[in-house]
Design a protein around this motif. Structure first.
Motif, short mmCIF file in Angstrom:
data_model
loop_
_atom_site.label_atom_id
_atom_site.label_comp_id
_atom_site.label_asym_id
_atom_site.label_seq_id
_atom_site.Cartn_x
_atom_site.Cartn_y
_atom_site.Cartn_z
N THR A 48 0.85 -1.24 -0.03
CA THR A 48 0.01 0.08 -0.06
C THR A 48 0.88 1.26 -0.01
OG1 THR A 48 -1.69 -1.34 1.11
CG2 THR A 48 -1.65 1.14 1.35
N PRO A 49 0.73 2.22 -0.90
CA PRO A 49 1.71 3.16 -0.96
C PRO A 49 1.30 4.36 0.23
CG PRO A 49 -0.26 3.40 -2.74
CD PRO A 49 -0.28 2.17 -2.02
N ARG A 53 2.28 9.19 -2.10
CA ARG A 53 1.94 8.34 -3.65
C ARG A 53 0.74 8.26 -4.21
NH1 ARG A 53 6.63 5.73 -0.74
NH2 ARG A 53 8.38 6.49 -1.62
N ILE A 54 -0.26 8.62 -3.42
CA ILE A 54 -1.47 8.67 -3.92
C ILE A 54 -2.30 9.98 -3.80
CG2 ILE A 54 -1.99 6.14 -3.08
CD1 ILE A 54 -3.32 7.23 -0.63
N GLN A 71 -9.07 7.78 -1.50
CA GLN A 71 -7.59 7.49 -1.92
C GLN A 71 -7.52 6.70 -3.16
OE1 GLN A 71 -5.86 5.70 1.20
NE2 GLN A 71 -5.56 7.74 2.37
N THR A 73 -5.15 4.84 -6.54
CA THR A 73 -3.87 4.19 -6.98
C THR A 73 -3.74 4.27 -8.32
OG1 THR A 73 -4.61 1.99 -6.63
CG2 THR A 73 -3.53 2.84 -4.97
N CYS A 74 -2.78 4.54 -8.96
CA CYS A 74 -2.57 4.54 -10.38
C CYS A 74 -1.42 3.45 -10.97
CB CYS A 74 -2.31 5.99 -10.90
SG CYS A 74 -3.56 7.05 -10.28
N ARG A 75 -1.64 3.40 -12.33
CA ARG A 75 -0.33 2.63 -13.06
C ARG A 75 0.00 3.16 -14.13
NH1 ARG A 75 -2.25 -2.89 -15.86
NH2 ARG A 75 -3.56 -2.13 -17.38
N PRO A 105 3.14 0.36 -11.11
CA PRO A 105 2.32 1.10 -10.17
C PRO A 105 3.20 2.35 -10.06
CG PRO A 105 2.68 -0.81 -9.06
CD PRO A 105 3.65 -1.15 -10.45
N SER A 107 2.71 6.96 -8.83
CA SER A 107 1.81 7.94 -8.07
C SER A 107 1.00 8.69 -9.04
CB SER A 107 2.80 9.09 -7.63
OG SER A 107 3.45 9.71 -8.74
N CYS A 108 -0.28 9.07 -8.46
CA CYS A 108 -1.27 9.41 -9.43
C CYS A 108 -0.97 10.93 -9.75
CB CYS A 108 -2.76 9.44 -8.65
SG CYS A 108 -3.00 7.83 -8.26
N TYR A 148 -5.83 5.17 -13.57
CA TYR A 148 -6.29 4.82 -12.30
C TYR A 148 -6.57 3.40 -12.11
CZ TYR A 148 -7.24 9.80 -11.33
OH TYR A 148 -7.09 11.14 -11.14
#
Length: 150
Positions: A48-49, A53-54, A71, A73-75, A105, A107-108, A148
């Motif tokens: 879990t970031p 990082r989110i 929250q 998360t992205c890739r 993975p 950061s967004c 996302y």
């Protein structure tokens, strides 16, 4: 008789156009579903970031409290192989090279750091990237696709 024939032709045109539209929609839905099954997402086992990082987006709908946060998360994947660096600087230690077309993975949000030239652009934007068990930074200008994941 001519009016009757023109009327029949007009009705037949509309009828066959409707059949064509339905057939095209069916074919498109089939191709979209088959391409989704043909290329499944790569499983990613990522810790879990941290909050840095989110992306956090405020949620203001009732009855949710005003201070609630969602929250995400992205890739991303890169167009070319890119250096995975310890810091967002051109002279920072290179941890590894992330191969082109590999989903990782990230950061967004993009961040700023030292200026670089990569993938045909000069920029000072970097992506925080998780690769082979470590968070680091890679050139944002080389991002080919981004999305996302939650």
């Amino acid at each position: 008789m001519i009016k009757f024939t023109k009327g029949v032709i007009l009705v037949m045109k509309k009828f066959f156009t409707a059949i064509g539209v339905v057939a095209a929609a069916f074919a498109l839905s089939f191709s979209v579903s088959s391409s989704a099954t043909a290329a499944p997402r790569e499983p990613v086992d990522v810790p879990t970031p941290m909050k840095s990082r989110i992306e956090s987006t405020s949620v203001s709908a009732d009855p949710v409290p005003a201070n609630a946060v969602e929250q995400r998360t992205c890739r991303a994947r890169f167009a070319e192989g890119v250096n995975h660096r310890r810091l967002a600087e051109i002279g920072a230690t290179i941890l590894e090279v992330i191969p082109a077309e590999t989903w990782v993975p990230v950061s967004c949000e993009r961040g700023t750091g030292g200026e670089y030239s990569a993938c045909g652009l000069t920029s000072d934007y970097w992506m925080e990237v998780y690769w082979n068990g470590a968070w680091g930074y890679s050139a944002w200008s080389c991002v080919q696709d981004w999305e996302y994941t939650s």
